[in-house]
Design an enzyme around this catalytic site. Sequence first.
Site, mmCIF file in Angstrom:
data_model
loop_
_atom_site.group_PDB
_atom_site.id
_atom_site.type_symbol
_atom_site.label_atom_id
_atom_site.label_comp_id
_atom_site.label_asym_id
_atom_site.label_seq_id
_atom_site.Cartn_x
_atom_site.Cartn_y
_atom_site.Cartn_z
ATOM 1 N N HIS A 517 0.787 -1.234 0.000
ATOM 2 C CA HIS A 517 0.000 0.000 0.000
ATOM 3 C C HIS A 517 0.819 1.284 0.000
ATOM 4 O O HIS A 517 0.304 2.352 -0.347
ATOM 5 C CB HIS A 517 -0.922 0.008 1.225
ATOM 6 C CG HIS A 517 -2.201 0.739 1.025
ATOM 7 N ND1 HIS A 517 -2.320 1.837 0.201
ATOM 8 C CD2 HIS A 517 -3.432 0.550 1.530
ATOM 9 C CE1 HIS A 517 -3.563 2.280 0.223
ATOM 10 N NE2 HIS A 517 -4.263 1.508 1.014
ATOM 11 N N TYR A 633 -15.159 5.691 8.446
ATOM 12 C CA TYR A 633 -14.042 6.193 7.644
ATOM 13 C C TYR A 633 -14.293 5.890 6.179
ATOM 14 O O TYR A 633 -14.461 4.736 5.794
ATOM 15 C CB TYR A 633 -12.755 5.522 8.105
ATOM 16 C CG TYR A 633 -11.512 6.327 7.886
ATOM 17 C CD1 TYR A 633 -10.903 6.983 8.938
ATOM 18 C CD2 TYR A 633 -10.940 6.424 6.628
ATOM 19 C CE1 TYR A 633 -9.734 7.717 8.737
ATOM 20 C CE2 TYR A 633 -9.786 7.153 6.425
ATOM 21 C CZ TYR A 633 -9.188 7.799 7.486
ATOM 22 O OH TYR A 633 -8.046 8.523 7.293
ATOM 23 N N THR A 646 -5.130 10.884 -0.554
ATOM 24 C CA THR A 646 -6.501 10.696 -0.088
ATOM 25 C C THR A 646 -6.881 11.735 0.962
ATOM 26 O O THR A 646 -6.028 12.390 1.566
ATOM 27 C CB THR A 646 -6.696 9.301 0.543
ATOM 28 O OG1 THR A 646 -5.836 9.185 1.680
ATOM 29 C CG2 THR A 646 -6.394 8.202 -0.452
#
Length: 846
Positions: A517, A633, A646
């Site tokens: 990630h 979230y 983000t």
Amino acid sequence: MGVVVKVPGGWDVPGSEEGWAGERGAGGEGQCVVPFPGPQGTMAEARQAATFRLDLGQGTPGRRWWNPALKEVGSAGLRSWRRSLAQCKDDILSGACPAGLASGLFLFAAIQGSRFMQLDPSLGLVDWIKASLPDWGVRWLPGFQGAVAATIFAGGLWTALLLTLHVVLRLLLRYQGWLSEPRGTLSLPTRSWLALVRIFSGRRPTLYTYQRSLPHLPLPSTVGTVAKYLESVRPLLSDEDFQALSSQAQVFLHTEAPRLQSLLGLKAWWAANYVSDWWGEYVYLRSRSPLLGNSNFYILDFLSVAPTPLQAARAGNAVYAMMRFREQLGRGEIEPATLLGMRPLCSAQYRQMFNTTRIPGVSGDRLYHVRDGCSRHVVVLHRGRFFRLGTHGGLGGHLLSPRVLEQQLQYILDDSAPAQPTEEHLAALTAAPRALWAQARASLQAGDRSSKAPLEVVEGAAFFVCLEETPGPSRTSPELDERAQSVLVGTGHSRWLDKSLNLVVFASGHMGLNVEHSWADTPVPSHMWEAILAAECFELGYAADGHCRGTPNPTVGPPERLLWMLPEEVAASIPLALREAQALARDTDCHILPFTHFGRGFTRRCRIPGSSFVQLALQLARFRDQGSFCLTYEACVTRSFHEGRTETVRPCTVEACAFVRAMEDPRLTDAQRLALFQVAAEKHWALCRAALTGEGVDRHLFCLYLVSQLLRLPSPFLTQVRAERWKLSTSQSATHQPQLFDPASHPDYVCCGGGFGPADDDGYGVSYVFMGESMVTFHISCRVSSPDTDSRRFGQHIQDAMLDVATLFGLGAGPSTRARPGEAAREASRGPEPQQAPSAPRDLEY
């Protein structure tokens, strides 16, 4: 030993490497997962955010407080400028600028040609430059100084053209009026803006054409951020707790905030993005938690079909398509990603898609990237054995054909040699806590050539390939659930989790992708993955017998088996890493819910953004599952800004809670519930719009908190913010690229998205993807050890909630008759035109 600041919720700043931050009870609070309201977001960064560590080093508060923070801001700016300058040359040579190298050569030729025709388009500037040049003693070469002057003028004119296009594009890309346009209509200003963007982008914009023209992420005001934060937590706090938090916020605004904001403003001015580099470093690379189930996420291929039952053939086509995509990426031939087909997005993350490995360190990791020309192989893992598979061959070093790659992979499958005891579970080290793996890797590097050569091959590979048996259905889980769990966590030792991409191919012909990630968020690998699926299914295809098209090449040698000579300390670390990794894998539960009753087509007819529809249904489902509300979230991309990643949307609003309570109140009518639903959907879209335009809450608070730690300036308010627990984390996975997939003609060949591990040990992780017009697929995860969660139970609540919300639009039965949900759903998918909201904001899609 550095100073350790213990923050409630697992925010350790930092120091000790002991323990496993991912374990229950060790940093369990405050963990979250980052999702996103439009079509795509990120999947699993929040758990990392909840446990990031910052080594402040020795020192005492005082006049020197500013030094670490100023040093960090200065370093961030220098890193940003170095990246920009390093990429400038490549972008010009590849034609990634609106005025590429070809236009410069054309301009140079035109200026030189005009001199021979006795024309002066420079209006005397060439003669002025010629007169200013020194006498180099080249009178024997007539016209030399004139040619040099014309060249200088052409270069200056071309540079001015580049700068003009750059400035005009940057000004144009600041326009945000398109976000408020109703669906199906474009105002005159927006149409004019679109036309100008296309004019100044050049005839054929490439992936990086807009990169230098994207605006910088704006820095919100602290007053606005704190006000939005208080509004987001209001439905979750009692009056007394909310009043106490409000008082704490006011103290923060009048004491610490001005100092923190001024330093953050300096970084926003100096660096390309005031969030992204800190987010990548402190949330990802300095996290000491294991990657398995905490950070990495997965993407699957198709729900049920496989284009071939042959494992080697599917892997051969996939490897070929991925390597070809890498070549197209290197040449900048990939079309730029856009939002709504209008707003170009940042493409910086694509640069590290291939040939990238996360290298573990004791206090922090780093990303290691090699150029395409230096990485012409992949590494294959099969039954604990490692193989180096060369992807290029022949005199010209061309990419091997899919059939030859299948031949190579079949050789690996047919090889009956067993794995060595030391190598069979070696990959479990990449699933261990990062400090443990860093120490083991250092031992490998310190050994002789035979111990570190295989590691260099793995870390220098384009990506990693895992050939595995097909997971069968268990007593409690269908095959699809087992497949998702296998791609995500495997056996604990079947993924090299440090690699940017792990291609997992099962014996049944199905496959998936496990993604590290730190280098990118979900939309980037999803974009690539859909291109790969479309290429290997519709372009490359398979022969009637299931093999790749083409003929084998017997002259190509077999893949090279990697032989590991492990030092004793490394071999001793493997059982510990394996035990912890297998425990984490067993504790992760995945469930896939294919919701086939309706999809985006229905929400579009209702004039409700699909993301808002699903998010409100998720709030209703979670309330029914747990009997309470929680912070939720949802991540939204900020790639409309330079180097953006983000931002967080907080969909559990006062309006959403009012709608959920109305759905559970039998005294209210469907008309009243519908009115509350539309108000809640409008509020959700407003939050999405704020996040998209850089006016979100959480990234600003994250940076303020980080600056406060750099300054050793404790802030009770920011500490309270970081202590929050996010028990529901959601993400909308990639929307399909219509030019690649046609759900109407090939309904089975549509990517079914992916998912991630739960952010909180007592919470849920939910990813969803709209598959065409009439289907939504949900990927749900939780911890097996939690007594409060059950992924299949929650999946049933999601299905019921989706159907109940659909009934508000005049279709089927209401909440009081949930015993027959399928009937309402079938009506929703094909029935009469639903009641529509009075206005319809655009739904986000790529």
